[in-house]
Motif scaffolding. Structure first.
Motif, PDB file in Angstrom:
ATOM      1  N   VAL A   1       0.844  -1.175   0.000  1.00  0.00           N
ATOM      2  CA  VAL A   1       0.000   0.000   0.000  1.00  0.00           C
ATOM      3  C   VAL A   1       0.890   1.240   0.000  1.00  0.00           C
ATOM      4  CG1 VAL A   1      -0.226   0.015   2.531  1.00  0.00           C
ATOM      5  CG2 VAL A   1      -1.947   1.140   1.113  1.00  0.00           C
ATOM      6  N   GLN A   2       0.504   2.229  -0.799  1.00  0.00           N
ATOM      7  CA  GLN A   2       1.227   3.502  -0.835  1.00  0.00           C
ATOM      8  C   GLN A   2       0.400   4.552  -0.109  1.00  0.00           C
ATOM      9  OE1 GLN A   2       0.672   1.836  -4.096  1.00  0.00           O
ATOM     10  NE2 GLN A   2       2.477   0.679  -3.423  1.00  0.00           N
ATOM     11  N   LEU A   3       1.085   5.377   0.679  1.00  0.00           N
ATOM     12  CA  LEU A   3       0.407   6.368   1.520  1.00  0.00           C
ATOM     13  C   LEU A   3       0.901   7.761   1.187  1.00  0.00           C
ATOM     14  CD1 LEU A   3       0.710   4.462   4.918  1.00  0.00           C
ATOM     15  CD2 LEU A   3      -1.224   4.446   3.348  1.00  0.00           C
ATOM     16  N   GLN A   4      -0.035   8.700   1.146  1.00  0.00           N
ATOM     17  CA  GLN A   4       0.286  10.091   0.842  1.00  0.00           C
ATOM     18  C   GLN A   4      -0.398  10.977   1.873  1.00  0.00           C
ATOM     19  OE1 GLN A   4       2.215  11.246  -1.843  1.00  0.00           O
ATOM     20  NE2 GLN A   4       2.023  13.312  -1.022  1.00  0.00           N
ATOM     21  N   ALA A   5       0.401  11.595   2.728  1.00  0.00           N
ATOM     22  CA  ALA A   5      -0.142  12.481   3.760  1.00  0.00           C
ATOM     23  C   ALA A   5      -0.185  13.914   3.255  1.00  0.00           C
ATOM     24  CB  ALA A   5       0.704  12.396   5.020  1.00  0.00           C
ATOM     25  N   SER A   6      -1.183  14.644   3.726  1.00  0.00           N
ATOM     26  CA  SER A   6      -1.327  16.050   3.340  1.00  0.00           C
ATOM     27  C   SER A   6      -2.074  16.795   4.440  1.00  0.00           C
ATOM     28  CB  SER A   6      -2.074  16.170   2.019  1.00  0.00           C
ATOM     29  OG  SER A   6      -3.377  15.637   2.132  1.00  0.00           O
ATOM     30  N   GLY A   7      -2.087  18.130   4.308  1.00  0.00           N
ATOM     31  CA  GLY A   7      -2.872  18.940   5.229  1.00  0.00           C
ATOM     32  C   GLY A   7      -2.081  19.698   6.267  1.00  0.00           C
ATOM     33  N   GLY A   8      -0.783  19.501   6.301  1.00  0.00           N
ATOM     34  CA  GLY A   8       0.033  20.221   7.264  1.00  0.00           C
ATOM     35  C   GLY A   8       0.122  21.705   6.922  1.00  0.00           C
ATOM     36  N   GLY A   9       0.658  22.462   7.854  1.00  0.00           N
ATOM     37  CA  GLY A   9       0.807  23.893   7.622  1.00  0.00           C
ATOM     38  C   GLY A   9       1.153  24.623   8.903  1.00  0.00           C
ATOM     39  N   LEU A  10       1.049  25.933   8.829  1.00  0.00           N
ATOM     40  CA  LEU A  10       1.341  26.798   9.965  1.00  0.00           C
ATOM     41  C   LEU A  10       0.031  27.243  10.598  1.00  0.00           C
ATOM     42  CD1 LEU A  10       3.291  28.548  11.671  1.00  0.00           C
ATOM     43  CD2 LEU A  10       3.079  30.304   9.870  1.00  0.00           C
ATOM     44  N   VAL A  11      -0.065  27.088  11.901  1.00  0.00           N
ATOM     45  CA  VAL A  11      -1.283  27.469  12.617  1.00  0.00           C
ATOM     46  C   VAL A  11      -0.888  28.075  13.963  1.00  0.00           C
ATOM     47  CG1 VAL A  11      -1.550  25.185  13.651  1.00  0.00           C
ATOM     48  CG2 VAL A  11      -3.557  26.650  13.359  1.00  0.00           C
ATOM     49  N   PHE A 112       5.953  -2.219  14.042  1.00  0.00           N
ATOM     50  CA  PHE A 112       4.881  -3.058  13.488  1.00  0.00           C
ATOM     51  C   PHE A 112       4.278  -2.481  12.208  1.00  0.00           C
ATOM     52  CE2 PHE A 112       4.264  -6.503  16.406  1.00  0.00           C
ATOM     53  CZ  PHE A 112       4.793  -6.056  17.605  1.00  0.00           C
ATOM     54  N   TYR A 113       4.672  -1.262  11.859  1.00  0.00           N
ATOM     55  CA  TYR A 113       4.112  -0.587  10.697  1.00  0.00           C
ATOM     56  C   TYR A 113       5.113  -0.658   9.536  1.00  0.00           C
ATOM     57  CZ  TYR A 113       0.572   1.485  13.769  1.00  0.00           C
ATOM     58  OH  TYR A 113      -0.465   1.694  14.651  1.00  0.00           O
ATOM     59  N   PRO A 114       4.876  -1.477   8.537  1.00  0.00           N
ATOM     60  CA  PRO A 114       5.814  -1.565   7.422  1.00  0.00           C
ATOM     61  C   PRO A 114       5.609  -0.509   6.329  1.00  0.00           C
ATOM     62  CG  PRO A 114       4.130  -3.244   7.206  1.00  0.00           C
ATOM     63  CD  PRO A 114       3.867  -2.539   8.512  1.00  0.00           C
ATOM     64  N   TYR A 115       4.457   0.138   6.333  1.00  0.00           N
ATOM     65  CA  TYR A 115       4.138   1.093   5.272  1.00  0.00           C
ATOM     66  C   TYR A 115       3.999   2.488   5.861  1.00  0.00           C
ATOM     67  CZ  TYR A 115       2.905  -3.363   3.181  1.00  0.00           C
ATOM     68  OH  TYR A 115       2.936  -4.650   2.747  1.00  0.00           O
ATOM     69  N   TRP A 116       4.689   3.446   5.210  1.00  0.00           N
ATOM     70  CA  TRP A 116       4.734   4.813   5.727  1.00  0.00           C
ATOM     71  C   TRP A 116       4.508   5.830   4.613  1.00  0.00           C
ATOM     72  CZ3 TRP A 116       5.544   6.109  10.885  1.00  0.00           C
ATOM     73  CH2 TRP A 116       5.831   5.031  11.738  1.00  0.00           C
ATOM     74  N   GLY A 117       3.817   6.894   4.959  1.00  0.00           N
ATOM     75  CA  GLY A 117       3.718   8.027   4.068  1.00  0.00           C
ATOM     76  C   GLY A 117       4.951   8.903   4.204  1.00  0.00           C
ATOM     77  N   GLN A 118       4.994   9.959   3.421  1.00  0.00           N
ATOM     78  CA  GLN A 118       6.187  10.796   3.341  1.00  0.00           C
ATOM     79  C   GLN A 118       6.252  11.850   4.448  1.00  0.00           C
ATOM     80  OE1 GLN A 118       3.447  11.542   1.928  1.00  0.00           O
ATOM     81  NE2 GLN A 118       3.278  13.758   1.804  1.00  0.00           N
ATOM     82  N   GLY A 119       5.183  12.065   5.163  1.00  0.00           N
ATOM     83  CA  GLY A 119       5.194  13.063   6.231  1.00  0.00           C
ATOM     84  C   GLY A 119       4.688  14.418   5.770  1.00  0.00           C
ATOM     85  N   THR A 120       4.033  15.106   6.688  1.00  0.00           N
ATOM     86  CA  THR A 120       3.569  16.460   6.420  1.00  0.00           C
ATOM     87  C   THR A 120       3.879  17.308   7.653  1.00  0.00           C
ATOM     88  OG1 THR A 120       1.660  17.797   5.712  1.00  0.00           O
ATOM     89  CG2 THR A 120       1.198  15.974   7.208  1.00  0.00           C
ATOM     90  N   LEU A 121       4.401  18.498   7.426  1.00  0.00           N
ATOM     91  CA  LEU A 121       4.896  19.332   8.522  1.00  0.00           C
ATOM     92  C   LEU A 121       3.769  20.163   9.130  1.00  0.00           C
ATOM     93  CD1 LEU A 121       7.221  20.539  10.217  1.00  0.00           C
ATOM     94  CD2 LEU A 121       7.562  22.183   8.349  1.00  0.00           C
ATOM     95  N   VAL A 122       3.659  20.089  10.434  1.00  0.00           N
ATOM     96  CA  VAL A 122       2.730  20.930  11.188  1.00  0.00           C
ATOM     97  C   VAL A 122       3.558  21.835  12.090  1.00  0.00           C
ATOM     98  CG1 VAL A 122       0.935  20.944  12.956  1.00  0.00           C
ATOM     99  CG2 VAL A 122       0.884  19.228  11.125  1.00  0.00           C
ATOM    100  N   THR A 123       3.334  23.135  11.948  1.00  0.00           N
ATOM    101  CA  THR A 123       4.042  24.109  12.775  1.00  0.00           C
ATOM    102  C   THR A 123       3.012  24.924  13.549  1.00  0.00           C
ATOM    103  OG1 THR A 123       5.825  24.267  11.146  1.00  0.00           O
ATOM    104  CG2 THR A 123       5.693  25.998  12.811  1.00  0.00           C
ATOM    105  N   VAL A 124       3.151  24.916  14.868  1.00  0.00           N
ATOM    106  CA  VAL A 124       2.216  25.652  15.721  1.00  0.00           C
ATOM    107  C   VAL A 124       2.984  26.795  16.369  1.00  0.00           C
ATOM    108  CG1 VAL A 124       0.561  25.516  17.605  1.00  0.00           C
ATOM    109  CG2 VAL A 124       0.972  23.511  16.158  1.00  0.00           C
ATOM    110  N   SER A 125       2.557  28.003  16.061  1.00  0.00           N
ATOM    111  CA  SER A 125       3.230  29.180  16.604  1.00  0.00           C
ATOM    112  C   SER A 125       2.568  29.626  17.902  1.00  0.00           C
ATOM    113  CB  SER A 125       3.202  30.313  15.585  1.00  0.00           C
ATOM    114  OG  SER A 125       1.870  30.702  15.327  1.00  0.00           O
ATOM    115  N   SER A 126       3.374  30.180  18.793  1.00  0.00           N
ATOM    116  CA  SER A 126       2.849  30.618  20.098  1.00  0.00           C
ATOM    117  C   SER A 126       2.370  32.054  20.048  1.00  0.00           C
ATOM    118  CB  SER A 126       3.934  30.462  21.161  1.00  0.00           C
ATOM    119  OG  SER A 126       5.073  31.200  20.796  1.00  0.00           O
TER     120      SER A 126
END
Length: 126
Positions: A1-11, A112-126
């Motif tokens: 299975v191929q995984l594609q993560a999305s939706g990250g950003g600056l908040v 235990f997880y053999p399948y991984w997506g590429q990652g999406t960056l979440v940045t939370v500013s104070s």
């Protein structure tokens, strides 16, 4: 299975984001799904996971009550709704897939997880 993560950003702190992870390849509903994260300078850690049907959910203590995992097997997608975000939630978020095994601790355990997506960056500013 191929995984594609999305939706990250600056908040800003206190805000919300929803991450998505779209799967392709073999039957999505055959896999347990999890989210992990890796903050700068730290090891990757478990965030949340769900069973194949979405009927059982697992959460790390720091995100309980703020994050919600869900999945739509018809859309081959797993979601991570993140509310009340904190600066310490800043990380690259990864979705991952695994086969179901008898050990419940497997949901929390990266190996235990053999399948991984590429990652999406979440940045939370104070």
């Amino acid at each position: 299975v191929q995984l594609q993560a999305s939706g990250g950003g600056l908040v800003q702190a206190g805000g919300s984001l929803r991450l998505s992870c779209a799967a392709s390849g073999r039957t999505f509903s055959s896999y347990d799904m999890g989210w992990f994260r890796q903050a700068p300078g730290k090891e990757r850690e478990f965030v949340t996971a769900t069973t194949r049907s979405g009927g059982r959910l697992y959460y790390a203590e720091p995100v309980k009550g703020r994050f919600t995992i869900s999945r739509d097997n018809a859309k081959n997608t797993v979601y991570l709704q993140m509310n009340s975000l904190k600066p310490e939630d800043t990380a690259v978020y990864y979705c991952a897939a695994k086969a179901t095994v008898s050990s419940s601790s497997s949901y929390y355990t990266e190996r235990f997880y053999p399948y991984w997506g590429q990652g999406t960056l979440v940045t939370v500013s104070s």
